[in-house]
Write a protein that holds these residues in place. Sequence first.
Motif, PDB file in Angstrom:
ATOM      1  N   GLN A   1       0.835  -1.187   0.000  1.00 47.91           N
ATOM      2  CA  GLN A   1       0.000   0.000   0.000  1.00 47.91           C
ATOM      3  C   GLN A   1       0.873   1.241   0.000  1.00 47.91           C
ATOM      4  OE1 GLN A   1      -2.498  -0.540   3.479  1.00 47.91           O
ATOM      5  NE2 GLN A   1      -4.191  -1.219   2.173  1.00 47.91           N
ATOM      6  N   VAL A   2       0.313   2.308  -0.533  1.00 46.88           N
ATOM      7  CA  VAL A   2       0.977   3.595  -0.557  1.00 46.88           C
ATOM      8  C   VAL A   2       0.067   4.616   0.111  1.00 46.88           C
ATOM      9  CG1 VAL A   2       1.886   5.447  -2.006  1.00 46.88           C
ATOM     10  CG2 VAL A   2       2.276   3.061  -2.634  1.00 46.88           C
ATOM     11  N   GLN A   3       0.650   5.402   0.978  1.00 40.30           N
ATOM     12  CA  GLN A   3      -0.072   6.489   1.611  1.00 40.30           C
ATOM     13  C   GLN A   3       0.583   7.810   1.247  1.00 40.30           C
ATOM     14  OE1 GLN A   3       1.089   3.833   3.877  1.00 40.30           O
ATOM     15  NE2 GLN A   3      -0.784   2.802   3.203  1.00 40.30           N
ATOM     16  N   LEU A   4      -0.235   8.803   0.991  1.00 44.09           N
ATOM     17  CA  LEU A   4       0.236  10.147   0.736  1.00 44.09           C
ATOM     18  C   LEU A   4      -0.217  11.030   1.888  1.00 44.09           C
ATOM     19  CD1 LEU A   4      -0.611  10.548  -3.068  1.00 44.09           C
ATOM     20  CD2 LEU A   4       1.507   9.743  -2.026  1.00 44.09           C
ATOM     21  N   VAL A   5       0.733  11.689   2.508  1.00 43.28           N
ATOM     22  CA  VAL A   5       0.452  12.535   3.653  1.00 43.28           C
ATOM     23  C   VAL A   5       0.773  13.972   3.294  1.00 43.28           C
ATOM     24  CG1 VAL A   5       0.936  13.014   6.067  1.00 43.28           C
ATOM     25  CG2 VAL A   5       0.936  10.655   5.242  1.00 43.28           C
ATOM     26  N   GLU A   6      -0.233  14.826   3.394  1.00 40.52           N
ATOM     27  CA  GLU A   6      -0.104  16.226   3.034  1.00 40.52           C
ATOM     28  C   GLU A   6       0.014  17.091   4.280  1.00 40.52           C
ATOM     29  OE1 GLU A   6      -3.208  15.734  -0.666  1.00 40.52           O
ATOM     30  OE2 GLU A   6      -3.741  15.494   1.449  1.00 40.52           O
ATOM     31  N   SER A   7       0.683  18.210   4.120  1.00 42.39           N
ATOM     32  CA  SER A   7       0.798  19.171   5.200  1.00 42.39           C
ATOM     33  C   SER A   7       1.038  20.553   4.611  1.00 42.39           C
ATOM     34  CB  SER A   7       1.931  18.802   6.163  1.00 42.39           C
ATOM     35  OG  SER A   7       3.187  18.803   5.501  1.00 42.39           O
ATOM     36  N   GLY A   8       0.887  21.565   5.434  1.00 46.65           N
ATOM     37  CA  GLY A   8       1.209  22.921   5.038  1.00 46.65           C
ATOM     38  C   GLY A   8       0.029  23.823   4.761  1.00 46.65           C
ATOM     39  N   GLY A   9      -1.175  23.279   4.769  1.00 46.86           N
ATOM     40  CA  GLY A   9      -2.339  24.107   4.553  1.00 46.86           C
ATOM     41  C   GLY A   9      -2.591  25.019   5.736  1.00 46.86           C
ATOM     42  N   GLY A  10      -3.457  25.987   5.521  1.00 44.56           N
ATOM     43  CA  GLY A  10      -3.784  26.914   6.587  1.00 44.56           C
ATOM     44  C   GLY A  10      -4.523  28.120   6.082  1.00 44.56           C
ATOM     45  N   LEU A  11      -4.587  29.116   6.931  1.00 43.42           N
ATOM     46  CA  LEU A  11      -5.268  30.369   6.640  1.00 43.42           C
ATOM     47  C   LEU A  11      -4.237  31.447   6.363  1.00 43.42           C
ATOM     48  CD1 LEU A  11      -7.861  32.134   6.592  1.00 43.42           C
ATOM     49  CD2 LEU A  11      -7.556  32.422   9.057  1.00 43.42           C
TER      50      LEU A  11
ATOM     51  N   ASP B   1      -8.659  10.945 -12.949  1.00 43.45           N
ATOM     52  CA  ASP B   1      -8.857   9.503 -13.055  1.00 43.45           C
ATOM     53  C   ASP B   1      -7.592   8.753 -13.431  1.00 43.45           C
ATOM     54  OD1 ASP B   1     -12.257   9.562 -14.428  1.00 43.45           O
ATOM     55  OD2 ASP B   1     -11.478   9.906 -12.413  1.00 43.45           O
ATOM     56  N   GLU B   2      -6.583   9.454 -13.894  1.00 44.43           N
ATOM     57  CA  GLU B   2      -5.344   8.812 -14.298  1.00 44.43           C
ATOM     58  C   GLU B   2      -4.423   8.511 -13.119  1.00 44.43           C
ATOM     59  OE1 GLU B   2      -6.772   8.499 -17.872  1.00 44.43           O
ATOM     60  OE2 GLU B   2      -4.730   7.817 -17.452  1.00 44.43           O
ATOM     61  N   TYR B   3      -4.713   9.057 -11.970  1.00 44.68           N
ATOM     62  CA  TYR B   3      -3.826   8.903 -10.814  1.00 44.68           C
ATOM     63  C   TYR B   3      -4.248   7.744  -9.928  1.00 44.68           C
ATOM     64  CZ  TYR B   3      -1.662  13.186 -12.293  1.00 44.68           C
ATOM     65  OH  TYR B   3      -0.971  14.126 -13.026  1.00 44.68           O
ATOM     66  N   ASP B   4      -3.269   7.101  -9.315  1.00 43.13           N
ATOM     67  CA  ASP B   4      -3.483   5.857  -8.591  1.00 43.13           C
ATOM     68  C   ASP B   4      -3.652   6.029  -7.082  1.00 43.13           C
ATOM     69  OD1 ASP B   4      -2.991   3.949 -10.902  1.00 43.13           O
ATOM     70  OD2 ASP B   4      -1.094   5.077 -10.893  1.00 43.13           O
ATOM     71  N   TYR B   5      -3.023   7.026  -6.518  1.00 41.99           N
ATOM     72  CA  TYR B   5      -3.059   7.238  -5.079  1.00 41.99           C
ATOM     73  C   TYR B   5      -3.329   8.698  -4.771  1.00 41.99           C
ATOM     74  CZ  TYR B   5      -0.774   2.698  -5.109  1.00 41.99           C
ATOM     75  OH  TYR B   5      -0.464   1.375  -5.332  1.00 41.99           O
ATOM     76  N   TRP B   6      -4.052   8.920  -3.683  1.00 43.50           N
ATOM     77  CA  TRP B   6      -4.461  10.261  -3.290  1.00 43.50           C
ATOM     78  C   TRP B   6      -4.258  10.497  -1.803  1.00 43.50           C
ATOM     79  CZ3 TRP B   6      -6.280  13.984  -6.626  1.00 43.50           C
ATOM     80  CH2 TRP B   6      -6.557  13.548  -7.932  1.00 43.50           C
ATOM     81  N   GLY B   7      -3.895  11.716  -1.472  1.00 44.58           N
ATOM     82  CA  GLY B   7      -3.858  12.112  -0.090  1.00 44.58           C
ATOM     83  C   GLY B   7      -5.240  12.480   0.413  1.00 44.58           C
ATOM     84  N   GLN B   8      -5.333  12.762   1.699  1.00 45.15           N
ATOM     85  CA  GLN B   8      -6.605  13.104   2.324  1.00 45.15           C
ATOM     86  C   GLN B   8      -7.016  14.548   2.079  1.00 45.15           C
ATOM     87  OE1 GLN B   8      -8.749  10.920   4.033  1.00 45.15           O
ATOM     88  NE2 GLN B   8      -7.350   9.480   3.012  1.00 45.15           N
ATOM     89  N   GLY B   9      -6.095  15.362   1.642  1.00 46.55           N
ATOM     90  CA  GLY B   9      -6.387  16.752   1.375  1.00 46.55           C
ATOM     91  C   GLY B   9      -5.984  17.656   2.525  1.00 46.55           C
ATOM     92  N   THR B  10      -5.623  18.866   2.185  1.00 46.40           N
ATOM     93  CA  THR B  10      -5.299  19.874   3.181  1.00 46.40           C
ATOM     94  C   THR B  10      -5.994  21.179   2.796  1.00 46.40           C
ATOM     95  OG1 THR B  10      -3.475  20.962   4.375  1.00 46.40           O
ATOM     96  CG2 THR B  10      -3.140  20.566   2.023  1.00 46.40           C
ATOM     97  N   GLN B  11      -6.611  21.802   3.774  1.00 46.69           N
ATOM     98  CA  GLN B  11      -7.410  22.998   3.519  1.00 46.69           C
ATOM     99  C   GLN B  11      -6.521  24.217   3.371  1.00 46.69           C
ATOM    100  OE1 GLN B  11     -10.973  23.399   3.289  1.00 46.69           O
ATOM    101  NE2 GLN B  11     -10.323  25.436   2.563  1.00 46.69           N
TER     102      GLN B  11
END
Length: 126
Positions: A1-11, A111-121
């Motif tokens: 499995q591959v996990q993508l972890v995002e960071s850096g979002g904010g206001l 649709d061409e991408y295989d793995y996705w992160g959870q998203g960052t606001q």
Amino acid sequence: QVQLVESGGGLVQAGGSLRLSCAASGRTVSISAMAWFRQTPGKEREFVSAIIWSGGSTYYADSVKGRFTISRDNAKNSVYLQMNSLKPEDTAVYYCALGQLIYRNRIGYPDEYDYWGQGTQVTVSS
């Protein structure tokens, strides 16, 4: 499995900057491209930027060209998005994506991408 972890979002205020990071972890996989997409409520996921892993060619949506810069660190399996001169219309959830086989003429299609992160606001105030 591959996990993508995002960071850096904010206001941030309009005109400000943010730097998003995305690190792939888990089982080693081949990487053709990594990309950033964004989405707001009621809208389709929108392509923002992508980078080809071998060689580092970059692609940008017209709406962010000249303001955003995508980069990668091959050793860390990471991708970054430097966002400058932010505008309120940049407000969205930003998603990191990894594609194992991405053709250049298909790089903007989720649709061409295989793995996705959870998203960052990312929220840009007026």
